[in-house]
Scaffold this motif. Structure first.
Motif, PDB file in Angstrom:
ATOM      1  N   TYR A 188     -59.355  83.894  -0.757  1.00  0.00           N
ATOM      2  CA  TYR A 188     -57.915  84.147  -0.839  1.00  0.00           C
ATOM      3  C   TYR A 188     -57.328  84.295   0.558  1.00  0.00           C
ATOM      4  O   TYR A 188     -57.968  84.853   1.454  1.00  0.00           O
ATOM      5  CB  TYR A 188     -57.619  85.461  -1.570  1.00  0.00           C
ATOM      6  N   ARG A 189     -56.101  83.820   0.703  1.00  0.00           N
ATOM      7  CA  ARG A 189     -55.275  84.139   1.868  1.00  0.00           C
ATOM      8  C   ARG A 189     -54.203  85.090   1.344  1.00  0.00           C
ATOM      9  O   ARG A 189     -53.463  84.752   0.424  1.00  0.00           O
ATOM     10  CB  ARG A 189     -54.640  82.884   2.464  1.00  0.00           C
TER      11      ARG A 189
ATOM     12  N   LYS B  46     -50.993  87.676   2.379  1.00  0.00           N
ATOM     13  CA  LYS B  46     -50.015  88.093   3.383  1.00  0.00           C
ATOM     14  C   LYS B  46     -49.337  89.356   2.871  1.00  0.00           C
ATOM     15  O   LYS B  46     -48.793  89.376   1.766  1.00  0.00           O
ATOM     16  CB  LYS B  46     -48.986  86.989   3.640  1.00  0.00           C
TER      17      LYS B  46
ATOM     18  N   GLY C 295     -64.538  87.966   5.819  1.00  0.00           N
ATOM     19  CA  GLY C 295     -63.301  87.314   6.219  1.00  0.00           C
ATOM     20  C   GLY C 295     -62.710  87.954   7.457  1.00  0.00           C
ATOM     21  O   GLY C 295     -63.430  88.536   8.281  1.00  0.00           O
TER      22      GLY C 295
ATOM     23  N   LEU D 272     -52.063  89.285   7.885  1.00  0.00           N
ATOM     24  CA  LEU D 272     -52.693  88.174   7.187  1.00  0.00           C
ATOM     25  C   LEU D 272     -54.169  88.484   6.968  1.00  0.00           C
ATOM     26  O   LEU D 272     -54.878  88.851   7.906  1.00  0.00           O
ATOM     27  CB  LEU D 272     -52.557  86.880   7.993  1.00  0.00           C
TER      28      LEU D 272
ATOM     29  N   ASN E 240     -57.689  86.859   5.320  1.00  0.00           N
ATOM     30  CA  ASN E 240     -58.470  85.773   4.738  1.00  0.00           C
ATOM     31  C   ASN E 240     -59.748  86.419   4.231  1.00  0.00           C
ATOM     32  O   ASN E 240     -60.519  86.960   5.032  1.00  0.00           O
ATOM     33  CB  ASN E 240     -58.784  84.683   5.766  1.00  0.00           C
TER      34      ASN E 240
ATOM     35  N   GLU F 233     -63.175  86.319   1.401  1.00  0.00           N
ATOM     36  CA  GLU F 233     -64.041  85.526   0.551  1.00  0.00           C
ATOM     37  C   GLU F 233     -65.028  86.435  -0.161  1.00  0.00           C
ATOM     38  O   GLU F 233     -65.496  87.411   0.414  1.00  0.00           O
ATOM     39  CB  GLU F 233     -64.824  84.505   1.377  1.00  0.00           C
TER      40      GLU F 233
ATOM     41  N   HIS G  47     -50.235  85.882  -2.162  1.00  0.00           N
ATOM     42  CA  HIS G  47     -51.598  85.369  -1.993  1.00  0.00           C
ATOM     43  C   HIS G  47     -51.729  83.979  -2.582  1.00  0.00           C
ATOM     44  O   HIS G  47     -50.940  83.568  -3.435  1.00  0.00           O
ATOM     45  CB  HIS G  47     -52.622  86.325  -2.607  1.00  0.00           C
TER      46      HIS G  47
ATOM     47  N   ILE H  44     -57.659  79.665  -1.360  1.00  0.00           N
ATOM     48  CA  ILE H  44     -57.902  78.692  -0.295  1.00  0.00           C
ATOM     49  C   ILE H  44     -59.368  78.253  -0.344  1.00  0.00           C
ATOM     50  O   ILE H  44     -60.178  78.836  -1.068  1.00  0.00           O
ATOM     51  CB  ILE H  44     -57.561  79.283   1.097  1.00  0.00           C
TER      52      ILE H  44
END
Length: 92
Positions: A7-8, A10, A35, A46, A48, A50, A77, A80
């Motif tokens: 996931y990304r 913010k 991440g 931000l 990132n 996993e 989110h 990604i």
């Protein structure tokens, strides 16, 4: 078999200067995620991340609360492609 995703995320609001990145790293590590987390120039953070889908969901839910001094106004989110991080780190 576990469901591995990335996931990304913010996070917007008062999330810089309130140890948000440190608390995010601690939460992600406890959840077994890998991440990065970093401050963006627009004042947001931000992430990132996993790992297992359940752990990612837990991190996402935690982002709405954030660190004790933060005031989160919104969380966005998207899923990604996995990068293959080996740990969870704070980007300066």
């Amino acid at each position: 078999m576990t469901d591995f995703k990335a996931y990304r995320i913010k996070v917007l609001g008062k999330v810089q200067g309130v140890f948000f990145r440190k608390h995010t790293q601690e939460k992600a590590t406890v959840l077994g995620l890998v991440g990065t987390v970093e401050n963006l120039k627009d004042g947001s953070v931000l992430i990132n991340a996993e790992g297992e889908e359940t752990a990612l969901s837990n991190l996402l839910n935690w982002c709405y609360e954030g660190s004790p001094a933060s005031v989160v106004s919104d969380v966005k989110h998207e899923e990604i492609k996995s990068v293959g991080y080996s740990s969870f780190s704070i980007k300066r």
